[in-house]
Design an enzyme around this catalytic site. Structure first.
Site, PDB file in Angstrom:
ATOM      1  N   CYS A 143       3.615   8.257   1.352  1.00 53.61           N
ATOM      2  CA  CYS A 143       4.199   7.246   2.240  1.00 53.61           C
ATOM      3  C   CYS A 143       4.325   5.970   1.405  1.00 53.61           C
ATOM      4  CB  CYS A 143       3.220   7.079   3.401  1.00 53.61           C
ATOM      5  SG  CYS A 143       3.735   5.918   4.632  1.00 53.61           S
ATOM      6  N   CYS A 171       7.004  -7.386   6.499  1.00 52.19           N
ATOM      7  CA  CYS A 171       8.179  -6.865   7.197  1.00 52.19           C
ATOM      8  C   CYS A 171       8.686  -7.951   8.135  1.00 52.19           C
ATOM      9  CB  CYS A 171       7.817  -5.621   8.005  1.00 52.19           C
ATOM     10  SG  CYS A 171       9.237  -4.832   8.824  1.00 52.19           S
ATOM     11  N   CYS A 209       0.345   6.213   8.410  1.00 45.39           N
ATOM     12  CA  CYS A 209       1.599   5.574   8.030  1.00 45.39           C
ATOM     13  C   CYS A 209       2.022   4.601   9.100  1.00 45.39           C
ATOM     14  CB  CYS A 209       2.682   6.620   7.859  1.00 45.39           C
ATOM     15  SG  CYS A 209       2.454   7.575   6.390  1.00 45.39           S
ATOM     16  N   CYS A 215       7.726  -5.969  15.080  1.00 41.76           N
ATOM     17  CA  CYS A 215       7.362  -5.064  16.184  1.00 41.76           C
ATOM     18  C   CYS A 215       5.899  -5.326  16.561  1.00 41.76           C
ATOM     19  CB  CYS A 215       7.570  -3.611  15.770  1.00 41.76           C
ATOM     20  SG  CYS A 215       9.269  -3.295  15.210  1.00 41.76           S
ATOM     21  N   GLU A 221       0.835  -1.199   0.000  1.00 40.22           N
ATOM     22  CA  GLU A 221       0.000   0.000   0.000  1.00 40.22           C
ATOM     23  C   GLU A 221       0.867   1.245   0.000  1.00 40.22           C
ATOM     24  OE1 GLU A 221      -3.305  -2.045   2.847  1.00 40.22           O
ATOM     25  OE2 GLU A 221      -3.286   0.111   2.569  1.00 40.22           O
ATOM     26  N   CYS A 249       2.845  -2.982  15.537  1.00 38.11           N
ATOM     27  CA  CYS A 249       2.739  -2.572  14.124  1.00 38.11           C
ATOM     28  C   CYS A 249       2.007  -3.642  13.326  1.00 38.11           C
ATOM     29  CB  CYS A 249       4.135  -2.351  13.553  1.00 38.11           C
ATOM     30  SG  CYS A 249       4.148  -2.049  11.775  1.00 38.11           S
TER      31      CYS A 249
HETATM   32  N1  SAH Z   1      10.174  -0.063   9.349  1.00 34.66           N
HETATM   33  C1  SAH Z   1      10.328   1.361   9.353  1.00 34.66           C
HETATM   34  C2  SAH Z   1       9.310   2.114   8.539  1.00 34.66           C
HETATM   35  C3  SAH Z   1       7.864   1.688   8.555  1.00 34.66           C
HETATM   36  S1  SAH Z   1       6.809   2.151   9.865  1.00 34.66           S
HETATM   37  C4  SAH Z   1      10.326   1.857  10.778  1.00 34.66           C
HETATM   38  O1  SAH Z   1       9.985   1.119  11.667  1.00 34.66           O
HETATM   39  O2  SAH Z   1      10.719   3.005  10.993  1.00 34.66           O
HETATM   40  C5  SAH Z   1       6.723   3.890   9.955  1.00 34.66           C
HETATM   41  C6  SAH Z   1       6.508   4.391  11.375  1.00 34.66           C
HETATM   42  O3  SAH Z   1       5.199   4.045  11.891  1.00 34.66           O
HETATM   43  C7  SAH Z   1       7.504   3.809  12.360  1.00 34.66           C
HETATM   44  O4  SAH Z   1       7.954   4.824  13.211  1.00 34.66           O
HETATM   45  C8  SAH Z   1       6.667   2.815  13.121  1.00 34.66           C
HETATM   46  O5  SAH Z   1       7.214   2.495  14.364  1.00 34.66           O
HETATM   47  C9  SAH Z   1       5.344   3.524  13.199  1.00 34.66           C
HETATM   48  N2  SAH Z   1       4.210   2.667  13.539  1.00 34.66           N
HETATM   49  C10 SAH Z   1       4.062   1.357  13.279  1.00 34.66           C
HETATM   50  N3  SAH Z   1       2.896   0.908  13.756  1.00 34.66           N
HETATM   51  C11 SAH Z   1       2.287   1.960  14.341  1.00 34.66           C
HETATM   52  C12 SAH Z   1       1.053   2.130  15.020  1.00 34.66           C
HETATM   53  N4  SAH Z   1       0.229   1.103  15.193  1.00 34.66           N
HETATM   54  N5  SAH Z   1       0.755   3.363  15.486  1.00 34.66           N
HETATM   55  C13 SAH Z   1       1.608   4.389  15.310  1.00 34.66           C
HETATM   56  N6  SAH Z   1       2.778   4.304  14.678  1.00 34.66           N
HETATM   57  C14 SAH Z   1       3.136   3.096  14.200  1.00 34.66           C
END
Ligand code: SAH
Length: 395
Positions: free
Chosen positions: A134, A141, A375, A145, A121, A148
């Site tokens: 974005c 991935c 994002c 985490c 997406e 996420c």
């Molecule tokens: N893998 C990379 C980029 C993708 S995520 C990274 O982790 O930086 C982009 C951002 O969104 C990251 O800061 C991630 O931690 C955050 N993110 C992921 N899931 C989220 C959620 N449920 N709520 C808010 N931010 C989130």
């Protein structure tokens, strides 16, 4: 007597055949595309096909400047060559599955299907002074985490350079064609905050950034400072990125200032600790002059304590002033998650603590949260869309 006749029959050979084909297709690479290649290599490919090398620049201008891969629109190219040129260098890489709009049309989230059926997406957001895309760098991935949505899926595969670049071309065309509210505009910013860990797909991501910032006809001519690479903190890759001579903005998804908590929130923290990561982020600032962004998703009662705000400020100030700013972002709860966003008063205290310590702090808005499109939370919808659904139409 044929030699094979003496061999025992391969079990299930006939039945395996379609499966092998399927596997081969899934494991295959996306078709080669102009955006995968440097300007010189594009000309070389055409010469190998007995086409004049200078056609590569013409084709590149259509792609990066006019944002098209439609041969019929390329009137400066001889009609007899157009089909071959498009076939050689502009294969279709992304098919739109659907687009959802939010924020009164200022946000558009598109689900794309790739050549092998993988789904990614991208989210396009219009602001008063800019339009930001974005992008996804991987299907799924591998960073796992727990907060996420993409992290719950695991990694399907890396995207190719051109699969990343195509997301940008489509968004730039959507801006130009006035598909966002308030008429035509220009795409100005790209953030690698969609699906995937960009620094785990290093080569394709850096080449995609080059295509974004190179001037026409090599690329789109965006400003490098308007491109943000966001990472969980792959320390050696951060140092490598600092040496690329590409002054992109680095965003570090920190989410906790202490290893005890960060080990749980960001599993790769077991490999590179908070201290090592912040040292690398600071080296990035010193090498590029670009102020680093610290991303901090505020999760109620998990990482939003006053003492953690103070510890974060101390860790950042220990490495200097003016090199970093913090972007707290209210957690966008993933489906089924027991975690939720911090209380607004707690968020305010967190922000105030950082600002009082002299750390520039801006709460990031959560565009498109009503379409699961903020994002970093792109995957739930993609997963739902790929899983067979009985009651809904397949489109
Ligand atoms: N893998 C990379 C980029 C993708 S995520 C990274 O982790 O930086 C982009 C951002 O969104 C990251 O800061 C991630 O931690 C955050 N993110 C992921 N899931 C989220 C959620 N449920 N709520 C808010 N931010 C989130």
């Amino acid at each position: 007597m044929s030699t094979t006749a003496s061999l025992p029959p391969t079990p299930g050979a006939a039945g395996d055949r379609p499966r092998l084909t399927f596997t081969a297709r899934r494991r295959g690479k996306p078709p080669r595309h102009l955006a995968d290649l440097s300007r010189e290599d594009r000309a070389q490919v055409l010469r190998e096909r007995a086409l004049p090398g200078y056609r590569a620049d013409q084709l590149s201008r259509h792609y990066f400047t006019h944002l098209t891969r439609d041969g019929a629109a390329m009137s400066d190219l001889p009609a007899r060559d157009r089909g071959q040129l498009v076939d050689e260098l502009l294969p279709e890489l992304l098919t739109e599955v659907h687009t959802l709009q939010a924020d009164a049309g200022a946000t558009r989230k598109t689900l794309w299907s790739l050549f092998d059926g993988a789904k990614v997406e991208s989210v396009l957001m219009r602001y008063s002074e800019r339009a930001t895309l974005c992008v996804s760098s991987q299907a799924g991935c591998g960073m796992a985490c727990p907060f996420c949505a993409t992290g719950q899926q695991g990694l399907t595969r890396n995207l190719s350079t051109a699969e990343i670049v195509e997301q940008v071309r489509m968004a730039a065309a959507a801006c130009r064609d006035g598909l966002l509210t308030d008429g035509a505009t220009r795409l100005t910013n790209v953030v690698f905050m969609g699906m995937g860990e960009p620094l785990a797909n290093y080569r394709a991501v850096v080449d995609a950034v080059r295509r974004m910032v190179e001037p026409s006809p090599a690329g789109f001519g965006l400003s490098a400072r308007n491109v943000t690479v966001s990472t969980v903190g792959l320390v050696p890759a951060i140092d490598k990125l600092a040496r690329e001579g590409l002054p992109v903005t680095l965003a570090v998804s920190l989410h906790a200032p202490d290893d005890g908590l960060r080990d749980d929130l960001i599993p790769i923290n077991s490999r590179w600790k908070v201290g090592e990561l912040l040292d690398a982020a600071h080296r990035y600032f010193e090498a590029t002059g670009r102020r680093v962004s610290i991303e901090y998703a505020l999760i109620r009662d998990i990482n939003d304590h006053g003492w953690r705000a103070q510890l974060l400020a101390d860790e950042l100030l220990a490495r200097g002033r003016g090199w970093v700013h913090v972007n707290p972002i209210p957690l966008n709860p993933t489906p089924g998650s027991r975690w939720t966003a911090s209380d607004p008063a707690v968020e305010e205290t967190f922000v105030r603590t950082l600002r009082r310590a002299g750390i520039p702090t801006t709460v990031r808005d959560t565009r498109g949260s009503d379409i699961d499109g903020a994002c970093g939370q792109l995957a739930a919808e993609a997963l739902a869309a790929t899983a067979p659904k009985v009651k809904e139409p397949t489109r």
